[in-house]
Design an enzyme around this catalytic site. Structure first.
Site, short mmCIF file in Angstrom:
data_model
loop_
_atom_site.label_atom_id
_atom_site.label_comp_id
_atom_site.label_asym_id
_atom_site.label_seq_id
_atom_site.Cartn_x
_atom_site.Cartn_y
_atom_site.Cartn_z
N ASP A 48 0.81 -1.23 0.00
CA ASP A 48 0.00 0.00 0.00
C ASP A 48 0.84 1.27 0.00
O ASP A 48 0.51 2.25 -0.68
CB ASP A 48 -0.89 0.06 1.26
N HIS A 49 1.91 1.25 0.82
CA HIS A 49 2.62 2.52 1.00
C HIS A 49 3.57 2.86 -0.15
O HIS A 49 4.06 3.98 -0.23
CB HIS A 49 3.30 2.56 2.37
N ARG B 44 2.44 12.50 -5.40
CA ARG B 44 2.75 13.37 -6.53
C ARG B 44 1.78 13.18 -7.70
O ARG B 44 1.93 13.80 -8.72
CB ARG B 44 4.18 13.09 -7.01
N ARG C 72 -9.06 0.73 -0.53
CA ARG C 72 -9.94 1.46 0.40
C ARG C 72 -11.06 2.14 -0.37
O ARG C 72 -10.92 2.45 -1.56
CB ARG C 72 -9.13 2.51 1.16
N HIS D 179 -4.64 5.03 -1.48
CA HIS D 179 -3.34 4.55 -1.99
C HIS D 179 -3.55 3.60 -3.17
O HIS D 179 -3.38 3.99 -4.32
CB HIS D 179 -2.44 3.97 -0.88
N GLU E 162 -7.18 -6.76 0.78
CA GLU E 162 -7.75 -6.30 2.05
C GLU E 162 -8.88 -5.33 1.71
O GLU E 162 -8.71 -4.47 0.84
CB GLU E 162 -6.62 -5.61 2.83
N THR F 63 -4.74 4.43 9.41
CA THR F 63 -4.60 3.04 8.99
C THR F 63 -5.70 2.27 9.70
O THR F 63 -6.40 2.84 10.54
CB THR F 63 -3.19 2.50 9.32
N THR F 64 -5.85 0.99 9.37
CA THR F 64 -6.88 0.19 10.03
C THR F 64 -6.61 0.19 11.54
O THR F 64 -5.51 -0.17 11.96
CB THR F 64 -6.85 -1.25 9.50
N HIS G 186 -0.19 -6.00 11.78
CA HIS G 186 -0.40 -4.61 12.16
C HIS G 186 0.70 -4.16 13.11
O HIS G 186 0.81 -4.67 14.22
CB HIS G 186 -1.76 -4.36 12.81
N GLY G 187 1.51 -3.24 12.62
CA GLY G 187 2.56 -2.66 13.45
C GLY G 187 3.74 -3.58 13.70
O GLY G 187 4.59 -3.28 14.54
N GLY H 79 3.68 -4.33 6.24
CA GLY H 79 3.81 -3.31 5.21
C GLY H 79 4.69 -2.15 5.59
O GLY H 79 5.79 -1.97 5.07
N HIS H 80 4.24 -1.36 6.57
CA HIS H 80 4.87 -0.08 6.83
C HIS H 80 6.35 -0.18 7.18
O HIS H 80 7.17 0.59 6.66
CB HIS H 80 4.11 0.65 7.95
#
Ligand code: PXP
Length: 240
Positions: A9-10, A18, A45, A50, A70, A100-101, A191-192, A213-214
């Site tokens: 996603d990121h 941009r 989403r 994203h 997702e 985020t979720t 998550h995280g 992800g992040h």
């Protein structure tokens, strides 16, 4: 051995900052696969902040390891999923204003809607994962509605501060995972999660897959995506 799902996603977040065409999330997915990702995750989403419909369609065509989409339980997005047919969908709650979720999907409260959607996904041959808080009633409700997988929310563990809080969050994940395994579900977690906290989670609860992800995209800025995925894969494969 625990598998690694990489969320792209990121990559799309940076692209969309941009409004152009780079960095390309499809390219990122292929690099991730080449460097050890066992599946690719993207979140379409409702506000398309994203990942876009175009990304999902292209990812579905090129990803070979298995695409996990997702999504919220929203009719427009369900239709996209039924058309694109990813390997799996993962149901999450969605709030427009969230970064985020933030929370697990409430499978108890939304049992009827989840069951109806589960039947449609099953008919289309799409696996169903439900992202839930680490609580037995949520796991049981997801199973009853027809889920194949529960993804346990690791946010409370990732954000816990102090030994007691960390232990408590891990114990809740462990209890929920055992409940899911007894019901015959696969257990994913996410998550995280990052390079520092994933090993401890997997040593206590060796789930089938973690979705990350992040932290991978953040590290990739400095080390390149190849190294970021490979380093995470090594930690996950040796711990889980
Ligand atoms: N699993 C779910 C259900 C998520 O919503 C997210 C965030 O998109 C992730 C895993 C990955 O979380 P993170 O980006 O914090 O690694």
């Amino acid at each position: 051995m625990t598998l690694l799902g990489v969320n792209v996603d990121h990559i799309a977040t940076v692209r969309n900052a941009r409004g152009g065409s780079e960095p390309e999330p499809v390219y990122a997915a292929l690099i991730a696969e080449q460097n050890g990702a066992d599946s690719i995750v993207c979140h379409l989403r409702e506000d398309r902040r994203h990942i876009t419909d175009r990304d999902v369609k292209l990812l579905r065509q090129v990803v070979q390891s298995g695409l996990q989409l997702e999504m919220a339980l929203n009719e427009e997005i369900i239709k996209v999923a039924l058309e694109v047919k990813p390997a799996e969908v993962m149901i999450v709650p969605e709030r427009r204003e969230e970064q985020t979720t933030e929370d697990g999907f409430d499978a108890v409260k939304n049992a009827d809607a989840l069951k109806k959607a589960a039947e449609r996904f099953k008919e289309a041959g799409i696996g169903l994962s439900v992202f839930v808080n680490a609580a037995m009633d949520q796991v049981e409700a997801a199973h009853k509605a027809g889920a194949d997988i529960v993804e346990l929310h690791t946010g409370p563990y990732s954000h816990a501060e102090g030994a007691d809080a960390i232990d408590k969050a891990l114990d809740a994940i462990e209890t929920a995972a055992h409940c899911a395994w007894e019901l015959g579900l696969d257990v994913h977690a996410g998550h995280g999660l990052n390079y520092h906290n994933v090993e401890r989670l997997l040593r206590q609860v060796p789930v089938e897959k973690v979705n990350i992800g992040h932290s991978i995209v953040s590290r990739a800025v400095f080390t390149g995506l190849e190294n970021a995925v490979r380093d995470m894969k090594n930690i996950v494969a040796s711990a889980g």
